[in-house]
Scaffold this motif. Structure first.
Motif, PDB file in Angstrom:
ATOM      1  N   LEU A 133       0.946  -1.152   0.046  1.00  0.00           N
ATOM      2  CA  LEU A 133      -0.190  -0.170   0.329  1.00  0.00           C
ATOM      3  C   LEU A 133       0.515   1.220   0.218  1.00  0.00           C
ATOM      4  O   LEU A 133       0.199   1.995  -0.649  1.00  0.00           O
ATOM      5  CB  LEU A 133      -0.732   0.303   0.926  1.00  0.00           C
ATOM      6  N   LEU A 134       1.556   1.074   0.850  1.00  0.00           N
ATOM      7  CA  LEU A 134       2.806   2.108   0.873  1.00  0.00           C
ATOM      8  C   LEU A 134       2.905   2.401  -0.384  1.00  0.00           C
ATOM      9  O   LEU A 134       3.607   4.079  -0.984  1.00  0.00           O
ATOM     10  CB  LEU A 134       3.847   2.357   1.826  1.00  0.00           C
ATOM     11  N   HIS A 135       3.635   2.002  -0.955  1.00  0.00           N
ATOM     12  CA  HIS A 135       4.835   1.697  -2.505  1.00  0.00           C
ATOM     13  C   HIS A 135       3.895   2.276  -3.792  1.00  0.00           C
ATOM     14  O   HIS A 135       4.238   2.460  -4.605  1.00  0.00           O
ATOM     15  CB  HIS A 135       5.521   0.551  -2.249  1.00  0.00           C
ATOM     16  N   SER A 136       2.679   1.717  -3.509  1.00  0.00           N
ATOM     17  CA  SER A 136       1.554   1.900  -4.436  1.00  0.00           C
ATOM     18  C   SER A 136       1.252   3.800  -4.284  1.00  0.00           C
ATOM     19  O   SER A 136       0.762   4.412  -5.231  1.00  0.00           O
ATOM     20  CB  SER A 136       0.382   1.541  -4.646  1.00  0.00           C
ATOM     21  N   GLY A 137       1.900   4.568  -3.219  1.00  0.00           N
ATOM     22  CA  GLY A 137       1.748   6.042  -2.880  1.00  0.00           C
ATOM     23  C   GLY A 137       0.033   5.957  -2.535  1.00  0.00           C
ATOM     24  O   GLY A 137      -0.593   5.177  -1.672  1.00  0.00           O
ATOM     25  N   THR A 138      -0.456   6.996  -3.429  1.00  0.00           N
ATOM     26  CA  THR A 138      -1.592   7.342  -2.840  1.00  0.00           C
ATOM     27  C   THR A 138      -2.752   5.677  -2.634  1.00  0.00           C
ATOM     28  O   THR A 138      -2.730   5.101  -3.588  1.00  0.00           O
ATOM     29  CB  THR A 138      -2.129   8.315  -3.288  1.00  0.00           C
ATOM     30  N   ALA A 139      -3.393   6.684  -1.908  1.00  0.00           N
ATOM     31  CA  ALA A 139      -4.715   5.789  -1.766  1.00  0.00           C
ATOM     32  C   ALA A 139      -5.525   5.459  -3.405  1.00  0.00           C
ATOM     33  O   ALA A 139      -5.387   6.359  -3.586  1.00  0.00           O
ATOM     34  CB  ALA A 139      -6.080   5.394  -0.657  1.00  0.00           C
ATOM     35  N   PHE A 140      -6.326   4.299  -2.687  1.00  0.00           N
ATOM     36  CA  PHE A 140      -7.377   4.736  -4.742  1.00  0.00           C
ATOM     37  C   PHE A 140      -8.465   5.108  -4.702  1.00  0.00           C
ATOM     38  O   PHE A 140      -8.970   5.378  -3.708  1.00  0.00           O
ATOM     39  CB  PHE A 140      -7.435   2.794  -4.892  1.00  0.00           C
ATOM     40  N   LEU A 141      -8.925   5.813  -5.754  1.00  0.00           N
ATOM     41  CA  LEU A 141     -10.275   6.865  -5.620  1.00  0.00           C
ATOM     42  C   LEU A 141     -11.753   5.178  -5.872  1.00  0.00           C
ATOM     43  O   LEU A 141     -11.044   4.023  -6.665  1.00  0.00           O
ATOM     44  CB  LEU A 141     -10.061   7.213  -6.933  1.00  0.00           C
ATOM     45  N   LYS A 142     -12.482   5.072  -5.193  1.00  0.00           N
ATOM     46  CA  LYS A 142     -13.408   3.986  -5.513  1.00  0.00           C
ATOM     47  C   LYS A 142     -14.653   4.915  -6.457  1.00  0.00           C
ATOM     48  O   LYS A 142     -15.077   6.374  -6.611  1.00  0.00           O
ATOM     49  CB  LYS A 142     -14.155   3.872  -4.165  1.00  0.00           C
ATOM     50  N   SER A 143     -14.608   4.371  -7.507  1.00  0.00           N
ATOM     51  CA  SER A 143     -15.803   4.858  -8.200  1.00  0.00           C
ATOM     52  C   SER A 143     -16.678   3.514  -8.753  1.00  0.00           C
ATOM     53  O   SER A 143     -16.383   1.747  -8.610  1.00  0.00           O
ATOM     54  CB  SER A 143     -15.034   5.096  -9.829  1.00  0.00           C
ATOM     55  N   GLU A 144     -17.831   3.592  -8.684  1.00  0.00           N
ATOM     56  CA  GLU A 144     -18.880   2.967  -9.191  1.00  0.00           C
ATOM     57  C   GLU A 144     -20.210   3.021 -10.077  1.00  0.00           C
ATOM     58  O   GLU A 144     -20.451   4.018 -10.445  1.00  0.00           O
ATOM     59  CB  GLU A 144     -19.870   2.858  -7.563  1.00  0.00           C
ATOM     60  N   ALA A 145     -20.840   1.942 -10.872  1.00  0.00           N
ATOM     61  CA  ALA A 145     -21.406   2.176 -11.795  1.00  0.00           C
ATOM     62  C   ALA A 145     -21.526   1.109 -11.726  1.00  0.00           C
ATOM     63  O   ALA A 145     -21.856  -0.192 -12.280  1.00  0.00           O
ATOM     64  CB  ALA A 145     -20.186   2.708 -12.909  1.00  0.00           C
ATOM     65  N   TYR A 146     -23.693   0.692 -13.111  1.00  0.00           N
ATOM     66  CA  TYR A 146     -24.468   0.210 -13.534  1.00  0.00           C
ATOM     67  C   TYR A 146     -23.690  -0.517 -15.034  1.00  0.00           C
ATOM     68  O   TYR A 146     -23.703   0.255 -15.535  1.00  0.00           O
ATOM     69  CB  TYR A 146     -25.550   0.882 -13.746  1.00  0.00           C
ATOM     70  N   PHE A 147     -24.151  -1.839 -14.709  1.00  0.00           N
ATOM     71  CA  PHE A 147     -23.523  -2.439 -15.800  1.00  0.00           C
ATOM     72  C   PHE A 147     -24.453  -1.860 -16.985  1.00  0.00           C
ATOM     73  O   PHE A 147     -25.835  -1.407 -17.255  1.00  0.00           O
ATOM     74  CB  PHE A 147     -24.422  -3.813 -15.506  1.00  0.00           C
ATOM     75  N   ASN A 148     -23.538  -1.275 -18.661  1.00  0.00           N
ATOM     76  CA  ASN A 148     -24.357  -0.685 -19.750  1.00  0.00           C
ATOM     77  C   ASN A 148     -24.294   0.568 -19.334  1.00  0.00           C
ATOM     78  O   ASN A 148     -24.988   0.697 -19.869  1.00  0.00           O
ATOM     79  CB  ASN A 148     -25.040  -1.705 -19.575  1.00  0.00           C
ATOM     80  N   GLU A 149     -24.020   1.404 -17.834  1.00  0.00           N
ATOM     81  CA  GLU A 149     -24.011   2.553 -18.508  1.00  0.00           C
ATOM     82  C   GLU A 149     -22.499   3.573 -18.124  1.00  0.00           C
ATOM     83  O   GLU A 149     -21.566   2.588 -18.264  1.00  0.00           O
ATOM     84  CB  GLU A 149     -24.728   2.749 -16.920  1.00  0.00           C
ATOM     85  N   THR A 150     -22.779   4.631 -17.388  1.00  0.00           N
ATOM     86  CA  THR A 150     -21.009   5.101 -18.110  1.00  0.00           C
ATOM     87  C   THR A 150     -20.496   5.431 -16.743  1.00  0.00           C
ATOM     88  O   THR A 150     -21.149   5.816 -15.950  1.00  0.00           O
ATOM     89  CB  THR A 150     -21.378   6.671 -18.451  1.00  0.00           C
ATOM     90  N   ALA A 151     -19.179   4.860 -16.729  1.00  0.00           N
ATOM     91  CA  ALA A 151     -18.377   4.637 -15.276  1.00  0.00           C
ATOM     92  C   ALA A 151     -17.665   5.779 -15.808  1.00  0.00           C
ATOM     93  O   ALA A 151     -17.179   6.140 -16.773  1.00  0.00           O
ATOM     94  CB  ALA A 151     -17.590   3.490 -15.510  1.00  0.00           C
ATOM     95  N   GLU A 152     -17.478   6.923 -14.240  1.00  0.00           N
ATOM     96  CA  GLU A 152     -16.062   7.545 -14.161  1.00  0.00           C
ATOM     97  C   GLU A 152     -15.204   7.354 -13.961  1.00  0.00           C
ATOM     98  O   GLU A 152     -14.647   7.138 -12.771  1.00  0.00           O
ATOM     99  CB  GLU A 152     -17.253   8.957 -13.428  1.00  0.00           C
ATOM    100  N   LEU A 153     -14.192   8.081 -14.505  1.00  0.00           N
ATOM    101  CA  LEU A 153     -12.558   7.985 -14.009  1.00  0.00           C
ATOM    102  C   LEU A 153     -12.011   8.822 -13.307  1.00  0.00           C
ATOM    103  O   LEU A 153     -11.235   9.916 -14.723  1.00  0.00           O
ATOM    104  CB  LEU A 153     -11.657   6.856 -14.816  1.00  0.00           C
ATOM    105  N   PRO A 154     -12.210   9.624 -12.448  1.00  0.00           N
ATOM    106  CA  PRO A 154     -11.609  11.325 -12.488  1.00  0.00           C
ATOM    107  C   PRO A 154      -9.986  11.217 -12.665  1.00  0.00           C
ATOM    108  O   PRO A 154      -9.512  10.155 -11.917  1.00  0.00           O
ATOM    109  CB  PRO A 154     -12.394  10.808 -11.073  1.00  0.00           C
ATOM    110  N   CYS A 155      -9.993  11.891 -12.091  1.00  0.00           N
ATOM    111  CA  CYS A 155      -8.383  12.476 -12.815  1.00  0.00           C
ATOM    112  C   CYS A 155      -7.392  12.996 -10.724  1.00  0.00           C
ATOM    113  O   CYS A 155      -6.618  13.043 -11.004  1.00  0.00           O
ATOM    114  CB  CYS A 155      -8.215  12.728 -14.022  1.00  0.00           C
ATOM    115  N   GLN A 156      -8.537  13.735 -10.970  1.00  0.00           N
ATOM    116  CA  GLN A 156      -8.552  14.888  -9.652  1.00  0.00           C
ATOM    117  C   GLN A 156      -7.388  15.784  -9.816  1.00  0.00           C
ATOM    118  O   GLN A 156      -6.289  15.281  -8.864  1.00  0.00           O
ATOM    119  CB  GLN A 156      -8.358  13.719  -8.395  1.00  0.00           C
ATOM    120  N   PHE A 157      -7.129  16.065 -11.260  1.00  0.00           N
ATOM    121  CA  PHE A 157      -6.015  17.051 -11.523  1.00  0.00           C
ATOM    122  C   PHE A 157      -6.430  18.259 -10.551  1.00  0.00           C
ATOM    123  O   PHE A 157      -7.286  19.459 -11.311  1.00  0.00           O
ATOM    124  CB  PHE A 157      -5.347  16.784 -12.151  1.00  0.00           C
ATOM    125  N   LEU A 158      -5.625  19.088  -9.690  1.00  0.00           N
ATOM    126  CA  LEU A 158      -5.979  20.994  -9.612  1.00  0.00           C
ATOM    127  C   LEU A 158      -5.735  21.759 -10.834  1.00  0.00           C
ATOM    128  O   LEU A 158      -6.247  22.835 -10.574  1.00  0.00           O
ATOM    129  CB  LEU A 158      -5.863  20.688  -8.593  1.00  0.00           C
TER     130      LEU A 158
END
Ligand SMILES: *[C@@H]1O[C@H](CO)[C@@H](O)[C@H](O)[C@H]1NC(C)=O
Ligand SMILES: *[C@@H]1O[C@H](CO)[C@@H](O)[C@H](O)[C@H]1NC(C)=O
Ligand SMILES: *[C@@H]1O[C@H](CO)[C@@H](O)[C@H](O)[C@H]1NC(C)=O
Ligand SMILES: *[C@@H]1O[C@H](CO)[C@@H](O)[C@H](O)[C@H]1NC(C)=O
Ligand SMILES: *[C@@H]1O[C@H](CO)[C@@H](O)[C@H](O)[C@H]1NC(C)=O
Ligand SMILES: *[C@@H]1O[C@H](CO)[C@@H](O)[C@H](O)[C@H]1NC(C)=O
Ligand SMILES: *[C@@H]1O[C@H](CO)[C@@H](O)[C@H](O)[C@H]1NC(C)=O
Ligand SMILES: *[C@@H]1O[C@H](CO)[C@@H](O)[C@H](O)[C@H]1NC(C)=O
Ligand SMILES: *[C@@H]1O[C@H](CO)[C@@H](O)[C@H](O)[C@H]1NC(C)=O
Length: 320
Positions: free
Chosen positions: A19-44
């Motif tokens: 976990l430490l090695h991978s740096g920051t923790a994962f963001l969690k994203s949820e989507a319904y089957f056959n709908e649109t999923a969001e993959l944020p970059c969180q870039f300020l």
């Protein structure tokens, strides 16, 4: 106990290090089957960098590229065919939308931003997102296995499908006249669709009916995981059964229909009487007008008859 702890120790440390090695923790994203999923970059973008000096791309666990925006322009050359025409980049929120998400799409994705500098492209920002997928199970359906009308119990099957992840529990819920509730759990059969990876579930069970009880309403309830770690219960339509009646669609609709039929008959009689009185009063009446009157009367009666079952259907609801 002591030895157990010492064997557990190194494992935990390894996970922690990973976990430490991978740096920051994962963001969690949820989507319904056959709908649109969001993959944020969180870039300020605190340095207010222009898209013309950045290279932004998303890749999956296998390092297959979903989308690339190269120095101000879309670059589809590196995009894997499986993601072609399935993505759209929202430049305002730095989010990639993955359309028609499939169960296979669950997993970890990386958004990577490189900055163009005089010495070449330098890594600037990275965000990992873990995508989970869900599909709502269909409303469970109860089917009676055989026509045998036994007062002691009935064999029922209940099935539902097209859900994800796996259902947790499925059971029959009996509601007695005195508002007592009884649960019968059967062995849950689960099958997975080879293509969509969605699950079908069913239970078959002998449902014993309590002694001396004439009026039982049976529901089938499916318990499943939903978004945001919630658990939901989906309930079937009520399955009503009154012993010694072959039809499982019981007394409840029939007495409502009976009441309405009586009402219609009384109405018809009243109309006939009224018409006869009218005829008596207007001795010389046009034949055509009386026929028209009769037609409209029949029409309204027809409409009322059609309306009855519809109104009843809307009343049916699960009270779990
Ligand atoms: C996915 O959604 C599309 C419409 O957006 C529909 O035509 C298609 O049948 C759906 N596929 C499945 C497997 O539900
Ligand atoms: C960022 O740069 C744009 C022009 O590239 C400018 O219009 C905008 O005001 C700048 N925003 C900030 C917060 O500096
Ligand atoms: C799934 O069910 C929930 C309610 O439990 C509902 O809010 C949501 O819109 C449903 N989603 C789909 C895709 O059917
Ligand atoms: C129920 O009975 C009818 C005839 O009364 C028969 O046609 C039908 O196959 C039976 N269904 C089952 C599940 O036994
Ligand atoms: C229910 O099924 C069992 C075996 O599967 C059978 O022995 C029994 O007679 C059935 N009962 C009814 C009421 O259909
Ligand atoms: C059967 O029970 C339901 C409620 O559980 C009630 O509304 C209905 O009137 C009852 N019917 C008879 C015939 O007792
Ligand atoms: C309801 O009826 C069932 C079956 O007759 C009986 O076992 C149960 O004790 C009753 N419950 C209440 C609250 O009266
Ligand atoms: C799941 O159920 C649907 C509809 O009832 C059916 O078309 C499909 O073949 C089933 N899939 C599996 C894997 O049993
Ligand atoms: C899935 O279906 C394909 C063909 O439709 C078949 O080749 C494959 O063996 C199946 N896989 C499983 C796990 O059933």
């Amino acid at each position: 106990m002591g030895t157990g702890d010492s064997t557990m120790g190194p494992g935990n440390i390894l996970i922690l290090m990973a976990l430490l090695h991978s740096g920051t923790a994962f963001l969690k994203s949820e989507a319904y089957f056959n709908e649109t999923a969001e993959l944020p970059c969180q870039f300020l973008n605190s340095q207010n960098l222009s898209l013309n000096e950045l290279v932004i791309f998303w890749q999956d666990q296998k390092k297959l590229v979903l989308y690339e925006f190269y120095l101000g322009k879309e670059n589809l050359n590196n995009v894997d065919p499986k993601y072609m025409q399935r993505t759209s980049f929202d430049q305002n929120s730095w989010t990639l939308r993955l359309h028609r998400a499939q169960i296979k799409d669950k997993g970890v994705y990386q958004c990577i931003i490189h900055h163009k500098s005089p010495t070449g492209l330098v890594p600037h920002h990275q965000k990992d997102t873990e995508l989970s997928l869900f599909a709502n199970f269909t409303e469970p359906e109860i089917v009676q296995m055989s026509n045998v009308t036994e007062n002691s119990g009935i064999n029922l099957t209940c099935s539902s499908g097209q859900g994800y992840p796996k259902a947790m529990k499925m059971y029959f819920l009996l509601k007695l006249e005195n508002s007592t509730e009884l649960e019968y759990e059967g062995v849950m059969q689960t099958s997975q669709d080879n293509g969509t990876e969605l699950y079908n579930v069913s239970i078959s069970s002998y449902v014993p009916l309590p002694d001396g009880v004439s009026n039982v309403t049976i529901f089938c309830v499916l318990k499943a995981k939903s978004m945001k770690s919630r658990e939901i219960e989906i309930c079937s339509k009520p399955f009503c059964r009154v012993p010694r009646q072959p039809s499982p669609i019981a007394h409840q609709p029939s007495w409502i229909i009976a009441v309405i039929l009586i009402f219609l008959i009384l109405c018809g009689m009243a109309c006939c009487l009224w018409k006869r009185k009218k005829k008596q009063r207007i001795v010389v009446s046009n034949k055509e007008t009386t026929r028209m009157e009769k037609d409209t009367n029949e029409e309204t009666e027809e409409r009322m008859k059609i309306y009855v079952p519809e109104r009843h259907d809307r009343e049916v609801q699960c009270a779990v």
